[in-house]
Design a protein around this motif. Structure first.
Motif, mmCIF file in Angstrom:
data_model
loop_
_atom_site.group_PDB
_atom_site.id
_atom_site.type_symbol
_atom_site.label_atom_id
_atom_site.label_comp_id
_atom_site.label_asym_id
_atom_site.label_seq_id
_atom_site.Cartn_x
_atom_site.Cartn_y
_atom_site.Cartn_z
ATOM 1 N N GLY A 141 0.832 -1.199 0.000
ATOM 2 C CA GLY A 141 0.000 0.000 0.000
ATOM 3 C C GLY A 141 0.864 1.246 0.000
ATOM 4 O O GLY A 141 1.811 1.354 0.790
ATOM 5 N N PHE A 142 0.537 2.206 -0.843
ATOM 6 C CA PHE A 142 1.423 3.352 -1.037
ATOM 7 C C PHE A 142 1.453 4.309 0.148
ATOM 8 O O PHE A 142 2.394 5.085 0.299
ATOM 9 C CB PHE A 142 1.041 4.092 -2.315
ATOM 10 N N ASP A 143 0.414 4.275 1.001
ATOM 11 C CA ASP A 143 0.431 5.124 2.186
ATOM 12 C C ASP A 143 0.912 4.377 3.425
ATOM 13 O O ASP A 143 0.903 4.930 4.535
ATOM 14 C CB ASP A 143 -0.959 5.720 2.442
ATOM 15 N N GLY A 144 1.314 3.122 3.250
ATOM 16 C CA GLY A 144 1.839 2.351 4.367
ATOM 17 C C GLY A 144 0.795 1.660 5.210
ATOM 18 O O GLY A 144 1.134 0.873 6.098
ATOM 19 N N ARG A 145 -0.476 1.939 4.944
ATOM 20 C CA ARG A 145 -1.527 1.298 5.728
ATOM 21 C C ARG A 145 -1.855 -0.081 5.162
ATOM 22 O O ARG A 145 -1.623 -0.358 3.995
ATOM 23 C CB ARG A 145 -2.789 2.168 5.753
ATOM 24 N N THR A 146 -2.419 -0.935 6.015
ATOM 25 C CA THR A 146 -2.801 -2.272 5.594
ATOM 26 C C THR A 146 -4.257 -2.530 5.975
ATOM 27 O O THR A 146 -4.816 -1.854 6.830
ATOM 28 C CB THR A 146 -1.917 -3.351 6.249
ATOM 29 N N THR A 147 -4.844 -3.534 5.317
ATOM 30 C CA THR A 147 -6.198 -3.984 5.611
ATOM 31 C C THR A 147 -6.110 -5.398 6.164
ATOM 32 O O THR A 147 -5.386 -6.231 5.611
ATOM 33 C CB THR A 147 -7.063 -3.974 4.338
ATOM 34 N N PRO A 148 -6.829 -5.708 7.253
ATOM 35 C CA PRO A 148 -6.729 -7.054 7.827
ATOM 36 C C PRO A 148 -7.052 -8.133 6.802
ATOM 37 O O PRO A 148 -8.031 -8.029 6.064
ATOM 38 C CB PRO A 148 -7.763 -7.031 8.956
ATOM 39 N N THR A 149 -6.234 -9.161 6.753
ATOM 40 C CA THR A 149 -6.479 -10.266 5.827
ATOM 41 C C THR A 149 -7.708 -11.059 6.268
ATOM 42 O O THR A 149 -8.092 -11.065 7.444
ATOM 43 C CB THR A 149 -5.282 -11.218 5.761
ATOM 44 N N LEU A 150 -8.297 -11.754 5.322
ATOM 45 C CA LEU A 150 -9.387 -12.670 5.650
ATOM 46 C C LEU A 150 -8.880 -13.758 6.579
ATOM 47 O O LEU A 150 -9.585 -14.209 7.486
ATOM 48 C CB LEU A 150 -9.957 -13.273 4.367
ATOM 49 N N GLN A 151 -7.651 -14.198 6.361
ATOM 50 C CA GLN A 151 -7.060 -15.241 7.199
ATOM 51 C C GLN A 151 -6.994 -14.789 8.650
ATOM 52 O O GLN A 151 -7.238 -15.586 9.572
ATOM 53 C CB GLN A 151 -5.670 -15.607 6.665
ATOM 54 N N GLY A 152 -6.671 -13.528 8.864
ATOM 55 C CA GLY A 152 -6.617 -13.018 10.221
ATOM 56 C C GLY A 152 -7.979 -12.963 10.888
ATOM 57 O O GLY A 152 -8.081 -13.087 12.114
ATOM 58 N N LEU A 153 -9.034 -12.804 10.082
ATOM 59 C CA LEU A 153 -10.389 -12.775 10.625
ATOM 60 C C LEU A 153 -10.865 -14.163 11.034
ATOM 61 O O LEU A 153 -11.597 -14.309 12.020
ATOM 62 C CB LEU A 153 -11.355 -12.171 9.600
ATOM 63 N N ASP A 154 -10.484 -15.189 10.259
ATOM 64 C CA ASP A 154 -10.957 -16.548 10.546
ATOM 65 C C ASP A 154 -9.963 -17.561 9.981
ATOM 66 O O ASP A 154 -10.158 -18.099 8.888
ATOM 67 C CB ASP A 154 -12.342 -16.766 9.949
ATOM 68 N N PRO A 155 -8.888 -17.856 10.722
ATOM 69 C CA PRO A 155 -7.854 -18.761 10.202
ATOM 70 C C PRO A 155 -8.350 -20.168 9.890
ATOM 71 O O PRO A 155 -7.721 -20.876 9.094
ATOM 72 C CB PRO A 155 -6.817 -18.792 11.331
ATOM 73 N N GLU A 156 -9.457 -20.593 10.491
ATOM 74 C CA GLU A 156 -9.968 -21.940 10.254
ATOM 75 C C GLU A 156 -10.826 -22.034 9.008
ATOM 76 O O GLU A 156 -11.230 -23.130 8.620
ATOM 77 C CB GLU A 156 -10.763 -22.419 11.471
ATOM 78 N N ARG A 157 -11.128 -20.901 8.389
ATOM 79 C CA ARG A 157 -11.961 -20.913 7.183
ATOM 80 C C ARG A 157 -11.216 -20.400 5.961
ATOM 81 O O ARG A 157 -11.782 -20.258 4.877
ATOM 82 C CB ARG A 157 -13.230 -20.082 7.416
ATOM 83 N N VAL A 158 -9.949 -20.112 6.107
ATOM 84 C CA VAL A 158 -9.181 -19.497 5.018
ATOM 85 C C VAL A 158 -7.903 -20.291 4.766
ATOM 86 O O VAL A 158 -7.161 -20.615 5.703
ATOM 87 C CB VAL A 158 -8.823 -18.034 5.343
ATOM 88 N N VAL A 159 -7.659 -20.601 3.501
ATOM 89 C CA VAL A 159 -6.366 -21.115 3.054
ATOM 90 C C VAL A 159 -5.652 -19.934 2.402
ATOM 91 O O VAL A 159 -6.111 -19.394 1.394
ATOM 92 C CB VAL A 159 -6.531 -22.276 2.057
ATOM 93 N N TYR A 160 -4.548 -19.534 3.004
ATOM 94 C CA TYR A 160 -3.859 -18.297 2.636
ATOM 95 C C TYR A 160 -2.630 -18.612 1.791
ATOM 96 O O TYR A 160 -1.800 -19.441 2.180
ATOM 97 C CB TYR A 160 -3.459 -17.566 3.913
ATOM 98 N N LEU A 161 -2.527 -17.945 0.647
ATOM 99 C CA LEU A 161 -1.373 -18.120 -0.231
ATOM 100 C C LEU A 161 -0.461 -16.907 -0.097
ATOM 101 O O LEU A 161 -0.856 -15.775 -0.399
ATOM 102 C CB LEU A 161 -1.830 -18.262 -1.684
ATOM 103 N N GLY A 162 0.763 -17.154 0.362
ATOM 104 C CA GLY A 162 1.747 -16.093 0.496
ATOM 105 C C GLY A 162 2.936 -16.336 -0.417
ATOM 106 O O GLY A 162 3.211 -17.471 -0.824
ATOM 107 N N ALA A 221 8.843 3.346 -4.379
ATOM 108 C CA ALA A 221 9.149 3.218 -5.807
ATOM 109 C C ALA A 221 7.887 3.000 -6.629
ATOM 110 O O ALA A 221 7.717 3.612 -7.699
ATOM 111 C CB ALA A 221 10.130 2.064 -6.022
ATOM 112 N N TYR A 222 6.987 2.163 -6.148
ATOM 113 C CA TYR A 222 5.771 1.878 -6.913
ATOM 114 C C TYR A 222 4.797 3.048 -6.850
ATOM 115 O O TYR A 222 4.062 3.303 -7.809
ATOM 116 C CB TYR A 222 5.125 0.588 -6.409
ATOM 117 N N ARG A 223 4.785 3.761 -5.751
ATOM 118 C CA ARG A 223 3.946 4.966 -5.682
ATOM 119 C C ARG A 223 4.402 5.996 -6.721
ATOM 120 O O ARG A 223 3.569 6.603 -7.412
ATOM 121 C CB ARG A 223 4.017 5.583 -4.283
#
Length: 392
Positions: free
Chosen positions: A206-227, A290-292
């Motif tokens: 994110g260009f302003d440095g802020r982040t949005t909570p991942t779905l995985q963080g909301l419910d780790p038992e219902r999400v398969v997270y690809l990193g 750089a990307y901003r």
């Protein structure tokens, strides 16, 4: 191997370069930001001191030394995992195929946020799955539309257990699903018994440095997270991970072991060493800046060359690699590919991101790796190609 009888999604030749072609096609990171001398010294010491381990086969687990590097990255977006839940991959693309092969039966339906990353469509079809788009509204993926779609498919006798999405700085649109919409999505997924496949290569960019909570963080038992480390470090190491509910991790691990026999100990050790010595913050901050800058250069050039309120509409993204242009009158953007090539510029037509022929009226431009001094020139070439394609 059981496969969908329809052709897989065509994978455009994103990374090929020709002389004097300004490429806005492939999603390449800007590796000029990597401290190569430091990395070279670390790799040299790894091979000299621990080469007999780092260059040998290994087990299908994330190396213990790499776990802190992964948990650090995931925690920055509210994610959480342990070594037991982690499965090593050669990047997210391998993870997508492993998910399709491990977590669904051939013939089942996987729901997809669209426009969709074409590599995901190709992976799921290769695994024998049928793709179905999920409705969207002005705020993105629509949880109520998701419910209606699942209930309709169930009534038709179709089994639907998986939802694939790329909710943060999505490829190709650059859009991000709001925190409020994410909470509602997870509620509907729980109601319907859906497992969510969250693909998150760009979330920390994110260009302003802020982040949005991942779905995985909301419910780790219902999400398969690809990193993946491809966008926050470098793609050449081909190193990523799946963070899965523990009861699914072994099945995914068995599949990835068949696919690769073992992950790369050298790649894992290199990443672990870099993180232990340097951490992620400086490198990620450098990528964001750089990307901003490139985003601004491309957006400004588009406004200058195409104007606002004309044939083309786009939003200035808040993160990631991409700008998504849509033709207001619905023209098929594939018609501009040949004129663009003639003018020495490349892009990806929107049809590559549809799962059933949709989004042909759009195109994706990647700014992350374009030389800063040539972005305006590339956009001017693109505008000339649009004129040629329209008049022709």
């Amino acid at each position: 191997m059981w496969t969908d009888p329809r052709p897989t999604a065509e994978m455009p030749q994103l990374f090929e370069r020709a002389d004097d072609v300004i490429s806005f096609a492939g999603g390449l990171p800007d590796l000029d930001l990597l401290p190569l001398e430091e990395i070279s010294a670390q790799l040299s010491r790894l091979v000299r001191v621990g080469g007999r381990v780092a260059l040998q086969y290994s087990t299908p687990h994330v190396a213990t030394s790499l776990v802190p590097a992964i948990t650090d990255l995931m925690a920055r977006e509210g994610g959480r995992t342990t070594a037991r839940n982690l499965v090593p991959t050669g990047g997210s693309q391998m993870g997508l195929l492993a998910v399709g092969l491990s977590l669904a039966e051939p013939g089942e339906t996987v729901l997809c946020q669209t426009p969709a990353y074409p590599g995901a469509a190709a992976a799921f079809r290769t695994a024998g799955l049928t793709l179905r788009a999920v409705p969207e509204d002005a705020h993105g993926l629509d949880p109520e539309g998701l419910r209606d779609t699942v209930l309709r498919l169930t009534a038709e006798g179709r089994t639907t257990r998986l939802l694939y999405c790329n909710p943060t700085f999505q490829n190709p649109t650059g859009a991000t699903l709001s925190a409020e919409r994410r909470v509602r999505l997870m509620e509907v997924a729980q109601e319907l018994g859906l497992l969510i496949i969250e693909d998150n290569p760009y979330g920390l960019l994110g260009f302003d440095g802020r982040t949005t909570p991942t779905l995985q963080g909301l419910d780790p038992e219902r999400v398969v997270y690809l990193g993946t480390f491809s966008k926050v470090f470098a793609p050449g190491l081909r190193c990523g991970w799946i963070a899965a509910p523990e009861h699914l991790a072994d099945a995914l691990r068995r599949t990835t072991e068949v696919m690769t026999l073992s992950p790369s100990p050298l790649a894992q050790a290199a990443l672990a060493t870099f993180h232990a010595r340097t951490g992620w913050t400086g490198l990620i901050d450098g990528y964001r800046a750089a990307y901003r800058e490139r985003r601004d250069l491309m957006s400004d050039a588009l406004e200058s060359a195409l104007g606002r309120g004309g044939d083309w509409h786009w939003e200035r993204p808040c993160g990631g690699f991409y700008l998504w242009l849509r033709h207001r009158d619905g023209a098929d953007t594939a018609r501009f590919a040949a004129p663009a090539a003639a003018h020495g510029v490349s892009f990806v037509p929107g049809s590559h991101f549809g799962i059933d022929g949709e989004h042909a009226d759009a195109l994706r431009l990647c700014f992350s790796n374009a030389p800063k001094e040539r972005i305006a020139e590339g956009v001017a070439r693109l505008a000339a190609a649009f004129r040629d394609g329209t008049s022709g």
